[in-house]
Design a protein around this motif. Structure first.
Motif, PDB file in Angstrom:
ATOM      1  N   PHE A  87       0.830  -1.204   0.000  1.00  0.00           N
ATOM      2  CA  PHE A  87       0.000   0.000   0.000  1.00  0.00           C
ATOM      3  C   PHE A  87       0.865   1.254   0.000  1.00  0.00           C
ATOM      4  CE2 PHE A  87       0.205   1.726   4.363  1.00  0.00           C
ATOM      5  CZ  PHE A  87       0.832   0.678   5.029  1.00  0.00           C
TER       6      PHE A  87
ATOM      7  N   MET B 168       0.033  -6.037   8.434  1.00  0.00           N
ATOM      8  CA  MET B 168       0.455  -4.800   7.775  1.00  0.00           C
ATOM      9  C   MET B 168       1.784  -4.321   8.353  1.00  0.00           C
ATOM     10  SD  MET B 168      -1.472  -1.073   7.557  1.00  0.00           S
ATOM     11  CE  MET B 168      -2.924  -1.503   6.641  1.00  0.00           C
TER      12      MET B 168
ATOM     13  N   GLU C 106      -5.354  11.417  12.675  1.00  0.00           N
ATOM     14  CA  GLU C 106      -4.615  10.433  13.468  1.00  0.00           C
ATOM     15  C   GLU C 106      -3.515  11.106  14.299  1.00  0.00           C
ATOM     16  OE1 GLU C 106      -3.037   7.068  11.345  1.00  0.00           O
ATOM     17  OE2 GLU C 106      -2.155   6.229  13.168  1.00  0.00           O
TER      18      GLU C 106
ATOM     19  N   LYS D   3     -12.936  -0.106   8.746  1.00  0.00           N
ATOM     20  CA  LYS D   3     -12.006  -0.002   9.872  1.00  0.00           C
ATOM     21  C   LYS D   3     -12.556   0.969  10.906  1.00  0.00           C
ATOM     22  CE  LYS D   3      -9.154   3.757   8.004  1.00  0.00           C
ATOM     23  NZ  LYS D   3      -7.966   4.113   7.242  1.00  0.00           N
ATOM     24  N   HIS D   4     -11.995   0.934  12.119  1.00  0.00           N
ATOM     25  CA  HIS D   4     -10.941   0.061  12.623  1.00  0.00           C
ATOM     26  C   HIS D   4     -11.639  -0.851  13.615  1.00  0.00           C
ATOM     27  CE1 HIS D   4      -9.123   3.955  11.537  1.00  0.00           C
ATOM     28  NE2 HIS D   4      -8.045   3.296  11.191  1.00  0.00           N
TER      29      HIS D   4
HETATM   30  C1  NOJ Z   1      -2.646   3.635  10.315  1.00  0.00           C
HETATM   31  C2  NOJ Z   1      -4.065   4.079  10.395  1.00  0.00           C
HETATM   32  O1  NOJ Z   1      -4.566   3.832  11.689  1.00  0.00           O
HETATM   33  C3  NOJ Z   1      -4.993   3.418   9.397  1.00  0.00           C
HETATM   34  O2  NOJ Z   1      -6.232   4.050   9.436  1.00  0.00           O
HETATM   35  C4  NOJ Z   1      -4.389   3.450   8.028  1.00  0.00           C
HETATM   36  O3  NOJ Z   1      -5.274   2.821   7.117  1.00  0.00           O
HETATM   37  C5  NOJ Z   1      -3.049   2.754   8.040  1.00  0.00           C
HETATM   38  N1  NOJ Z   1      -2.166   3.456   8.961  1.00  0.00           N
HETATM   39  C6  NOJ Z   1      -2.421   2.672   6.660  1.00  0.00           C
HETATM   40  O4  NOJ Z   1      -2.069   3.916   6.212  1.00  0.00           O
END
Ligand code: NOJ
Length: 753
Positions: free
Chosen positions: A84, A322, A507, A211-212
């Protein structure tokens, strides 16, 4: 989801109050692909699985980020399942070619990205879209975002973000639809339907990763990544409905969250990932983790080391890791030690391969680079982004018709640090470009080309919140905002644009103090001191505590981070081309000390009583919000009347219709959001004082009336207990209709045995 488009021309609309119920009955199977195609895919998955070595299997469970040498080497060697963060079609193709042409089994890579509120054509942030109370706004965003993402080869988007939150201190409240599970479920389902379609193998569709999972929005104290300590009933009644609705709408991937739920990190949570998601909801898609969430099981204190982290996450139900690499690194060792089973590994690999087949990347691994420009930032999409932004705006205050402004004003001062700022995309804004942004000053110039429009920021914003902390309006550019006062004094009206920098929400951007940052209240006061007319436009990603701005300002328009067309949309509303009709998807508190403050709280044995000290309140101020959930004004006026129920009793499995008449009593066409709430006054578990069970955004001409009907059923009145079971208890149900959560029209019925 049967909520009809608000653009419906019919005079009577019936709104299903059962978004969540629909979700409950449709297993998450990636939408409605034909069963023959599903069977064909399953046999291809199994045939490929049979050819794979253990190493190749474990490699499919690895998701990497970026296009560095590590990713290229892994692609060539068949050591990565997904990548990604690569957003250029040529780069996607280059990495894909390495995998498809060089790896032993030629398995294509699944490319993913955070297309949250747009890819290049940036739409309003999720919280703003919640304020539209119109799922079609989310659907338009996701239709465009899916097409633009798929065009560059991205077939997996890490969205919709559906975390309900009662915490405005939490920066990520910007990304979801606010504090209500019913509204959140409606928006979630619409976004999934639009982004994924019924077949995400289609060229313009993508796999949606909801998510999440789960309850990330419950972060204690609003501090990001913090623990969530809630009972099973709260998990199910408050947080799970939007995920369930997304999966019911076909979302074929889920991202595990960073937080613990009652002590167990979501990424190691068998109850969430296997018992609820797979067994109860019938989900058979991909369970991906968030960024390094497997590795973080060690600092969480539930895994001793990387191998242990791989063990607990895989056994809980995780399929794909991930960024951190524990499952791929330690999988073989764990198999040899019988700490994970081959059948769990095979299931995880099947989940990965299945979504790859469904996404169509075995047949079409490469993006059509030449086609990208024709699918990106199309004029119709930009126009849709403008309409969406205007539809999300909420008029918080409008004394004496201060708004709309006249288009014949000759001198307009646009003041404040966001007056001419291109920082309007908001957090997680894909590959949105600041150069595409129409600023508020530009939007006003476009709307009134003959007016003299001056821009006076008054103070500055520095830092982006990522590499450098945001410093938003720390001090006036001139002592005492002299420049702002001069500009306001010289103008017919001032438009004061204040709020947050985008890096102040999103975030890792939780705030302890959610006032207007820096000196912006003083800036408003400086404009007020001139005695000249002014209005305030707010740009922000969370509720702000603004009792000062409310007291000082004749009019306040909540514009949020509205995406690339924010400025034009603000002007559309300021000058009355669009009559604002958005409503708050989240409570605005007066003071941070009131938090958490939300409309759907349960009763206390001592409800607040101004005449009694010994009741649930603060000694030093009100516990009421500044603006409640569901609140918003318009340039016209509406009246709701005739709340009537289609009977006095409902069987537990039956349904009942509630109807209410909305009349536009003003002099111009406008929108109102009719909201239906219930309360169960006597139940085995204390129930919310109000609970949204239906809404409909209605457009009415001046003087026109419309009857809106809502269908109530077991999902509207039942609830989950702490045993995880859904119950519909007999007894009285109170019904409230209104155009905010202060809904005043009431009636009641009885749920029979
Ligand atoms: C962390 C984030 O919490 C999440 O929402 C995001 O999809 C991933 N990073 C990938 O960028």
């Amino acid at each position: 989801m049967q909520i009809k488009s608000a653009r419906s021309r019919v005079l009577t609309v019936v709104v299903s109050a059962c978004a969540v119920a629909i979700a409950a009955t449709v297993p998450g199977s990636g939408g409605a692909i034909a069963s023959s195609r599903a069977a064909d895919i399953e046999s291809k998955v199994n045939a490929l699985l049979a050819k794979m070595t253990v190493d190749e299997k474990l490699s499919q469970l690895q998701q990497m980020v970026g296009n560095g040498q590590d990713v290229q080497d892994a692609a060539r060697a068949g050591k990565v399942g997904a990548v990604f963060g690569v957003t250029d079609a040529a780069q996607v193709n280059q990495i894909q070619r390495l995998a498809v042409e060089n790896s032993r089994l030629h398995i294509p890579i699944l490319f993913g990205y955070d297309t949250i509120h747009g890819f290049r054509t940036t739409f309003p942030i999720g919280l703003a879209e919640g304020a539209s109370f119109d799922p079609s706004v989310g659907a338009t965003d996701f239709t465009v975002g899916a097409r633009e993402s798929a065009a560059v080869g991205i077939k997996q988007i890490f969205s919709p973000m559906v975390d309900v939150s009662h915490e405005p201190r939490w920066g990520r409240i910007a990304e979801g639809s606010g504090e209500d599970p019913y509204l959140g479920a409606a928006m979630a389902a619409a976004k999934v339907h639009a982004g994924q379609g019924h077949d995400y193998g289609a060229p313009d569709k993508v796999l949606t990763e909801v998510k999440h999972f789960a309850a990330y929005g419950g972060a204690e104290g609003g501090r990001d990544y913090n623990q969530v300590d809630i009972p099973e009933s709260t998990l199910r009644n408050l947080y799970l409905p939007p995920y369930k609705a997304a999966i019911g709408a076909g979302a074929d991937a889920v991202m595990t969250s960073f937080n613990t739920v009652a002590g167990v990190p979501a990424t190691a949570n068998h109850h969430l990932l296997t018992d609820i998601l797979h067994k109860e909801w019938g989900f058979n898609g991909l369970v991906d983790t968030d960024y390094t969430a497997v590795q973080e099981l060690i600092p969480h204190g539930v895994a001793a080391d990387g191998a242990d982290a791989a063990r607990v996450s895989l056994n809980a139900g995780v399929d794909m890791e991930m960024v951190s690499t524990n499952i791929a690194t330690y999988g073989k060792q764990l198999l040899a030690e019988h700490k994970i089973s081959m059948s769990r590994v095979n299931d995880a690999v099947r989940d990965v391969l299945r979504v790859k087949y469904k996404a169509g990347i075995f047949e079409h691994p490469y993006a059509d680079e030449a086609a990208v420009p024709g699918k990106t930032m199309q004029p119709a999409d930009v126009a849709a982004a403008r309409a969406a932004a205007a539809r999300t705006m909420v008029l918080l205050k409008n004394d004496k018709g201060a708004l709309p402004l006249s288009t014949s004003l000759s001198k307009i001062a646009v003041v404040g640090p966001i007056a001419d700022s291109d920082d309007l995309l908001g957090p997680w804004s894909g590959i949105g470009q600041r150069s595409d942004v129409v600023t508020v000053a530009d939007g006003i110039r476009n709307a009134v080309p003959n007016a003299d429009v001056t821009v006076t920021p008054g103070c500055t914003i520095t830092g982006d919140g990522f590499d450098t902390p945001v410093n938003n309006c720390p001090e006036p550019t001139k002592p005492g905002f002299a420049d702002v006062k001069d500009a306001a004094s010289a103008a017919d009206v001032s438009v004061v644009v204040v709020g947050e920098a985008s890096g102040q929400s999103g975030e890792a951007s939780s705030r302890q103090n959610i006032d207007l940052p820096g000196q912006q209240q003083a800036l408003i006061d400086a404009v007020k001191s001139t005695g000249k007319p002014f209005v305030v436009v707010l740009v922000n990603g969370r509720p702000l505590t603004i009792p000062g701005a409310d007291a000082a300002s004749p009019a306040i328009l909540e514009a949020w981070f509205g995406g690339i067309q924010t400025g034009n949309a603000v002007a559309d509303v300021l000058f009355g081309k669009v009559n604002p009709g958005g409503k708050l998807p989240v409570t605005f508190p007066r003071y941070v000390g009131q938090l958490p403050l939300y409309y759907n709280h349960t009763r206390t044995g001592r409800p607040e009583d101004p005449n009694s000290k010994w009741t649930s309140k603060y000694a030093d101020g009100s516990s009421s919000p500044l603006y409640p959930f569901g609140y918003g004004l318009t340039y016209t006026s509406f009246k709701l009347s005739n709340l009537s129920l289609g009977g006095s009793t409902m069987r537990p499995n039956g349904s009942l219709t509630a109807s209410v008449t909305l009349t536009n009593t003003g002099t111009r066409a406008g929108d109102d959001v009719v909201q239906l709430y219930i309360n169960d006054p006597v139940a085995s578990l204390a129930q919310p004082v109000k609970r949204l069970v239906g809404f409909q955004r209605v457009t009415l001409a001046a003087g026109a009336s419309q009857t809106v009907r809502f269908k109530l059923n077991r999902d509207s009145v039942g609830f989950y207990g702490n045993d995880g079971k859904f119950v519909v208890e007999p007894g009285q149900i109170n019904v409230y209709a209104g155009d905010s959560s202060d809904a005043g029209l009431t009636s009641s019925f009885t749920v029979g045995k």
